[in-house]
Structures are given as C-alpha cells and as structure tokens.
Design a protein around this motif. Sequence first.
Motif, PDB file in Angstrom:
ATOM      1  N   SER A 125      37.069  40.532  36.867  1.00 17.33           N
ATOM      2  CA  SER A 125      37.152  41.115  38.086  1.00 17.33           C
ATOM      3  C   SER A 125      36.676  41.635  38.662  1.00 17.33           C
ATOM      4  CB  SER A 125      36.893  42.431  37.321  1.00 17.33           C
ATOM      5  OG  SER A 125      35.896  43.393  37.500  1.00 17.33           O
ATOM      6  N   SER A 126      36.421  40.070  39.452  1.00 13.04           N
ATOM      7  CA  SER A 126      35.494  40.314  40.649  1.00 13.04           C
ATOM      8  C   SER A 126      36.265  40.132  41.549  1.00 13.04           C
ATOM      9  CB  SER A 126      34.466  39.279  40.606  1.00 13.04           C
ATOM     10  OG  SER A 126      34.955  38.138  40.185  1.00 13.04           O
ATOM     11  N   THR A 127      35.955  40.034  42.854  1.00 11.03           N
ATOM     12  CA  THR A 127      37.774  39.176  43.773  1.00 11.03           C
ATOM     13  C   THR A 127      37.781  37.844  43.336  1.00 11.03           C
ATOM     14  OG1 THR A 127      36.790  40.777  44.876  1.00 11.03           O
ATOM     15  CG2 THR A 127      38.040  39.523  45.729  1.00 11.03           C
ATOM     16  N   GLN A 128      36.257  37.259  43.415  1.00 14.02           N
ATOM     17  CA  GLN A 128      36.594  35.991  43.714  1.00 14.02           C
ATOM     18  C   GLN A 128      37.517  35.329  42.074  1.00 14.02           C
ATOM     19  OE1 GLN A 128      34.915  32.813  45.428  1.00 14.02           O
ATOM     20  NE2 GLN A 128      34.590  34.497  46.665  1.00 14.02           N
ATOM     21  N   PHE A 129      37.398  36.388  40.639  1.00 18.06           N
ATOM     22  CA  PHE A 129      37.877  35.608  39.969  1.00 18.06           C
ATOM     23  C   PHE A 129      39.274  36.285  40.097  1.00 18.06           C
ATOM     24  CE2 PHE A 129      34.247  34.510  37.451  1.00 18.06           C
ATOM     25  CZ  PHE A 129      34.502  33.416  36.545  1.00 18.06           C
ATOM     26  N   ALA A 130      39.545  37.471  40.715  1.00 16.19           N
ATOM     27  CA  ALA A 130      40.770  37.871  40.019  1.00 16.19           C
ATOM     28  C   ALA A 130      41.831  37.716  40.875  1.00 16.19           C
ATOM     29  CB  ALA A 130      41.101  39.505  39.637  1.00 16.19           C
ATOM     30  N   GLN A 131      41.043  37.089  42.817  1.00 14.52           N
ATOM     31  CA  GLN A 131      42.091  37.055  43.971  1.00 14.52           C
ATOM     32  C   GLN A 131      41.793  35.941  44.477  1.00 14.52           C
ATOM     33  OE1 GLN A 131      41.983  40.442  46.089  1.00 14.52           O
ATOM     34  NE2 GLN A 131      42.729  41.930  44.291  1.00 14.52           N
ATOM     35  N   LEU A 132      40.493  35.517  44.833  1.00 12.52           N
ATOM     36  CA  LEU A 132      39.873  34.821  45.780  1.00 12.52           C
ATOM     37  C   LEU A 132      40.740  32.794  45.120  1.00 12.52           C
ATOM     38  CD1 LEU A 132      37.429  35.472  48.363  1.00 12.52           C
ATOM     39  CD2 LEU A 132      40.178  35.920  48.627  1.00 12.52           C
ATOM     40  N   CYS A 133      39.724  32.669  43.604  1.00  8.79           N
ATOM     41  CA  CYS A 133      40.426  31.260  43.747  1.00  8.79           C
ATOM     42  C   CYS A 133      41.143  31.079  42.758  1.00  8.79           C
ATOM     43  CB  CYS A 133      38.791  31.215  42.580  1.00  8.79           C
ATOM     44  SG  CYS A 133      37.663  31.281  43.214  1.00  8.79           S
TER      45      CYS A 133
END
Length: 160
Positions: A125-133
């Motif tokens: 659910s982190s931004t890295q996992f969910a959106q950026l990478c």
Amino acid sequence: MNIRAARTEDLDAIAALLAENGLSASDVTPDQLRDFAVAEDAHGSVVGSVGLEGFGAEALLRSLAVAKPERSAGLGTKLLLHAEYMALTLGVSELWLLTTTATDFFRRAGYLPVARPSAPTGLQSSTQFAQLCPSTAVCMKKKLKPNRARDPAVDKTAKH
C-alpha cells in the motif's frame, strides 16, 4: 566520503540526486528524512542517498542513488550496508525493494527476487509499490541477520 543522517536541508539535494538517477522523489518528505542517510563528499555536497520506509518488522529500502561521478567506487555498497544497519537498529528483520535497473547489484548483496504480491500488505500500500514503481520492477527481499554490532559503513575495521 562521510555517511550521515539526512537533514531537512538535504531534501532538495536528495530530490536532484534521485532525478539524476531516474528515480522519483515525489513522495520524499521532510518527515521521511528521519530514516534516510546521505553520503557527502569532502566539500559537503550530497553525492549519495538511501532511505527506509518502515512497516513494523519489514521495511522498504528506497532511494538508493549515487551521483554519476562517484559511481563504481563502492559508495552504493556502503550506503546499502548503512541502510541495513539502520534497519536492524529499528527492529526490522526483512528489507524489501523494487528495482528496474539494479537487480544484479542487489542480488550480489544477498537480495532475492520474489513475486511482488508476496510483499506484506503494508508495503504494497506504500506509494512506491502502489503508484511510483512500474509493474515491471523486480521485487526483492533480504532477511537481515542481527549480528552486526557496528555500522559497517563507518566502521573502518569492517570488511566491505
């Protein structure tokens, strides 16, 4: 090189370094810097960064970047070792990461590729996992061994 805790005034330099390395800095905030470290050269310029985003016993290793002129001198490895030490001091037993370009580097450091859906829910659910990478990023993890008494990045007697 000196590796030290990141400070609020390092935010712009970290953002520039991440951009130079093709990494997003859009979710790096002053609050997150408490779990970031930077490497600075003899002139005090930030030439490397690494960060942790904690989720209990697991953490996301993020923002590992080295300025182009400083590459191939072992600074990335020193920053990684420093991050692993920081994680251990925070009670983290497992580090996770996403990478599009450094799979071999992390594999040599003991990280193993794993299926992205196997990551803990908090990390997903982190931004890295969910959106950026991107979905094509390789997901990797490493179980940390709490046997290091000192930070190997600053311990001059440790073997790197």
